[in-house]
Design a protein around this motif. Structure first.
Motif, PDB file in Angstrom:
ATOM      1  N   LYS A  57       0.818  -1.218   0.000  1.00  0.00           N
ATOM      2  CA  LYS A  57       0.000   0.000   0.000  1.00  0.00           C
ATOM      3  C   LYS A  57       0.855   1.273   0.000  1.00  0.00           C
ATOM      4  CE  LYS A  57      -4.037  -2.029   2.276  1.00  0.00           C
ATOM      5  NZ  LYS A  57      -4.962  -1.941   3.450  1.00  0.00           N
ATOM      6  N   VAL A  68       1.615   7.079   1.879  1.00  0.00           N
ATOM      7  CA  VAL A  68       0.907   5.983   2.524  1.00  0.00           C
ATOM      8  C   VAL A  68      -0.162   6.559   3.457  1.00  0.00           C
ATOM      9  CG1 VAL A  68       2.723   5.835   4.309  1.00  0.00           C
ATOM     10  CG2 VAL A  68       1.115   3.930   3.980  1.00  0.00           C
ATOM     11  N   ASN A  69      -1.388   6.119   3.290  1.00  0.00           N
ATOM     12  CA  ASN A  69      -2.498   6.512   4.168  1.00  0.00           C
ATOM     13  C   ASN A  69      -2.603   8.028   4.354  1.00  0.00           C
ATOM     14  OD1 ASN A  69      -3.133   3.800   4.561  1.00  0.00           O
ATOM     15  ND2 ASN A  69      -1.814   3.647   6.371  1.00  0.00           N
ATOM     16  N   SER A 122       5.208  -3.533   3.305  1.00  0.00           N
ATOM     17  CA  SER A 122       3.752  -3.457   3.257  1.00  0.00           C
ATOM     18  C   SER A 122       3.205  -4.663   2.513  1.00  0.00           C
ATOM     19  CB  SER A 122       3.308  -2.166   2.540  1.00  0.00           C
ATOM     20  OG  SER A 122       1.893  -2.112   2.415  1.00  0.00           O
TER      21      SER A 122
END
Length: 280
Positions: free
Chosen positions: A8, A58-59, A202
């Protein structure tokens, strides 16, 4: 811009500038007839070395690995000595991604030599200010301490103009630090006393950023270390540890300086099995 997906986590290479350093210094005691088989050299015995930060997304969080050589930071003499043919275009690179320097949450600094750290500050009037105003800056405590108190050798690359203006942003660590879930730094020493590497994981995938332990793919041999390394035997030992680690994990090995590859994978025999080449 080239990119790489690790589960991710997305990596994208930005344009941080271009230098050309002496090939003999970059390959240390390795004879020129050997290293020139693996890396192109110009008629001034210089090899091209990118200084391209890696954007990690990421996120909703955004980090950079390294900061490039900046703009307006190098004197004309320094540009000549270091073969600078292009300064940083970080702002332009981020703009292409609909981002600005204000959107960067953290800067992961493997070490603080001028060709990695100059982009952290920007000239403003008679002083310097943080280029990334909202970013925390992560580096080893050993590196941060030497940056501000260099010795007779390291003062040639640890410059006051590269740390003034960022003191309140710096988060030093001892041996290891988790920057964010799946992103960690590990102190190695070798190239500099405070040198660190970055490991990204990840969903069962991994990338290992060995920074200046492995400046180019041509430095694959553990014994091929730079004359610029402050502790070459430590560099050799860490390469013997971390290159097999990456190979055994089937991990991508990423580069900041390499002028040929952004990232690659090696098999147990040292052959390239996958790669992301720089588009020119």
């Amino acid at each position: 811009m080239e990119s790489l997906q690790i589960g991710k986590i997305k990596l994208t290479w930005l344009n941080g500038g271009v230098t050309h350093l002496d090939g003999g210094a970059m390959f240390g005691v390795v004879p020129k007839p050997l290293w020139t088989k693996k890396y192109e050299v110009n008629d001034r015995n210089q090899i091209e070395l990118r200084t391209d930060p890696i954007l990690i997304e990421v996120n909703g969080k955004r980090f950079l690995i390294e900061a490039g050589i900046g703009n307006g930071k190098l004197l004309e003499k320094e540009k000549r000595n270091y073969g600078v043919t292009a300064e940083s275009k970080i702002h332009e690179s981020l703009r292409e991604l609909n981002l600005t320097v204000e959107d960067i949450d953290g800067i992961i600094m493997t070490h603080l030599h001028f060709d990695h750290v100059s982009g952290l500050t920007t000239p403003q009037d008679d002083t310097y200010v943080a280029t990334f105003p909202n970013a925390k800056i992560y580096c080893s405590k050993i590196e941060w301490d030497e940056m501000r108190n260099p010795n007779i050798r390291s003062k040639s690359t640890y410059w006051v103009r590269n740390w003034q203006g960022i003191e309140e942003h710096v988060i030093p660590f001892e041996e290891e630090i988790d920057i964010y879930p799946g992103i960690r730094m590990v102190h190695t020493g070798g190239h500099s006393d405070g040198h660190a590497i970055v490991i990204i994981e990840s969903e069962g995938e991994m990338a290992v950023h060995l920074a200046d332990l492995l400046p180019t793919h041509a430095h694959q041999n553990p014994l091929w270390v730079m004359a610029y390394d402050d502790y070459p035997m430590k560099s050799i030992a860490e390469k013997q540890k971390w290159i097999p680690f990456a190979v055994n994990k089937n991990a991508w090995i990423t580069f900041y300086h390499d002028a040929v590859y952004r990232a690659l994978k090696w098999d147990q025999a040292g052959r390239i099995t996958e790669s992301i080449a720089i588009r020119k």
